[in-house]
Design a protein around this motif. Structure first.
Motif, short mmCIF file in Angstrom:
data_model
loop_
_atom_site.label_atom_id
_atom_site.label_comp_id
_atom_site.label_asym_id
_atom_site.label_seq_id
_atom_site.Cartn_x
_atom_site.Cartn_y
_atom_site.Cartn_z
N CYS A 165 0.82 -1.21 0.00
CA CYS A 165 0.00 0.00 0.00
C CYS A 165 0.85 1.26 0.00
N MET A 166 1.80 1.34 0.92
CA MET A 166 2.55 2.59 1.10
C MET A 166 4.06 2.35 1.08
N GLN A 214 -3.99 -9.18 -4.24
CA GLN A 214 -3.25 -7.91 -4.26
C GLN A 214 -3.46 -7.20 -5.60
N MET A 215 -3.77 -5.91 -5.52
CA MET A 215 -4.07 -5.13 -6.73
C MET A 215 -2.96 -4.11 -6.99
N GLN A 239 4.36 2.51 -4.67
CA GLN A 239 5.68 2.29 -5.31
C GLN A 239 5.55 1.74 -6.73
N HIS A 240 4.32 1.41 -7.15
CA HIS A 240 4.06 0.82 -8.47
C HIS A 240 4.89 -0.44 -8.68
N PRO A 244 -3.70 4.03 -11.30
CA PRO A 244 -4.09 5.39 -10.92
C PRO A 244 -2.93 6.13 -10.24
N ASP A 245 -2.97 7.46 -10.32
CA ASP A 245 -1.89 8.24 -9.70
C ASP A 245 -1.93 8.14 -8.19
N ARG A 246 -3.13 8.10 -7.62
CA ARG A 246 -3.23 8.00 -6.16
C ARG A 246 -2.99 6.56 -5.72
N PRO A 247 -2.25 6.34 -4.64
CA PRO A 247 -2.15 4.99 -4.09
C PRO A 247 -3.42 4.65 -3.30
#
Ligand code: SAM
Ligand code: SF4
Length: 329
Positions: free
Chosen positions: A28-29, A190-191, A196-197, A320-323
């Motif tokens: 996620c982060m 997990q999507m 961190q892409h 998407p740009d937002r995590p």
């Protein structure tokens, strides 16, 4: 109502209350460096409640889920729940949380009108928890879960993401623990929504992998299709019942054709999908004293163009740009 061109109707609103979090789950982060939303850009408690009121009274929304980031970090959470519970019609309300702090707040949330919680927990092993979330807080989560059950925020659901080489061998152990404690376990594939892409299709644990692993220890019988409805989880009856286990195969068996979600970010943007690359700004209208009618019309327009699917299978798919932490999972 919030209808789209494919005939779907959104009745389930996800409200992100903050993009901040006290864990740093690797899927996620990043460990550090993520930029937080600026405070003036965040919706106030009054603005959140007003938008929920518009959704419930004018747009047919029946279920509201508060999420984030970590929604328990939002100081006004109990008050927001209480004010939303006073709306007519009263929406069903739930919370998706990592459980840290729920030990202290579960009773107040229940008293305020919260119906249920989903607590995210990926492992029962302290060292794996610390690696996966980059924080040594497993016991806080377990305490939060027990408090939610005692407060009657039931059924308490547990959301689990499996990661290769970290916790992918833990599925049967987690299910045995959930059955013993009266929690309903749901595995989520997990999507590609990590900041961190770093997601790859080959590097994820699929629903099939999960079911194979659970099958080594439990007898699983699929629930019938009608019981699933628009719920993303496909559920299995464990060892003849009454316990169930869910698998949310967002990547390998997407449920887009039955999707009933609309999403509000903590900074007042409507997203018609987790994977949307465009958003509709409601905050500017709110702060320009737009009428409820104008805001509702904007929200309807935002949902009308919702795409048929997530686009994950498209070779040109762009994350998407937002995590996830800033969208609201
Ligand atoms: N902090 C809260 C929590 O963890 O429950 C709420 C927000 S979190 C973004 C909501 C859910 O999204 C959690 O169950 C988490 O496991 C899940 N999630 C986060 N990133 C994900 C990803 N890349 N793929 C699948 N699920 C993810
Ligand atoms: Fe925080 Fe939830 Fe993201 Fe984990 S999944 S980092 S708990 S927002």
């Amino acid at each position: 109502m919030l209808v789209d061109t494919h005939g779907r109707v959104a009745t389930d609103l996800r409200v992100s209350l903050t993009d901040k979090c006290n864990l740093r789950c690797t899927y996620c982060m990043p460990e550090e460096g993520l930029k937080w939303l600026a405070k003036p850009d965040l919706l106030s408690d009054d603005e959140v409640v007003r938008l929920v009121r518009i959704a419930v009274t004018r747009l047919g929304v029946r279920d509201v889920r508060f999420t984030g980031g970590e929604p328990l970090l939002r100081p006004g959470l109990v008050g927001i729940v209480q004010r939303c519970a006073a709306l007519t019609p009263r929406p069903r309300m739930s919370l998706t949380t990592n459980g840290i702090g729920l030990g202290r707040t579960a009773g107040a949330l229940k008293a305020a009108g919260l119906d249920r919680v989903n607590v995210s927990l990926d492992t029962l092993r302290r060292d794996v928890f610390t690696t996966l979330t980059r924080r040594d807080r497993l016991q806080d989560v377990l305490d939060g879960l027990a408090a939610a059950r005692e407060a009657g925020l039931t059924p308490v659901k547990v959301n689990t993401v499996l990661m290769p080489g970290l916790n992918d061998d833990e599925a049967p152990e987690l299910l045995a623990w959930a059955v013993e404690n009266g929690y309903e376990l749901r595995f989520i594939e997990q999507m590609p929504l990590d900041a961190q892409h770093g997601w790859t299709r080959d590097g994820m644990i699929t629903a099939q992998d999960i079911l194979r692993s659970l099958g080594t220890r439990f007898g699983l019988t699929a629930e019938s299709g009608e019981q699933r409805g628009s719920a993303p989880a496909e559920r299995w009856i464990v060892d003849g019942g009454p316990h169930r286990v869910g698998v949310i195969a967002s990547v390998t068996r997407p449920f887009c054709s039955a999707c009933d979600r609309t999403r509000l970010t903590a900074d007042g943007q409507i997203r018609d999908c987790l994977f949307a690359r465009e958003e509709t700004d409601l905050r500017t209208a709110l702060r320009a004293d737009a009428s409820d009618e104008t805001i509702a019309a904007r929200w309807k327009r935002a949902m009308w163009g919702k795409k048929a699917g997530s686009g994950l299978d498209d070779p040109l798919f762009l994350q998407p740009d937002r995590p996830m932490s800033a969208i609201g999972g």
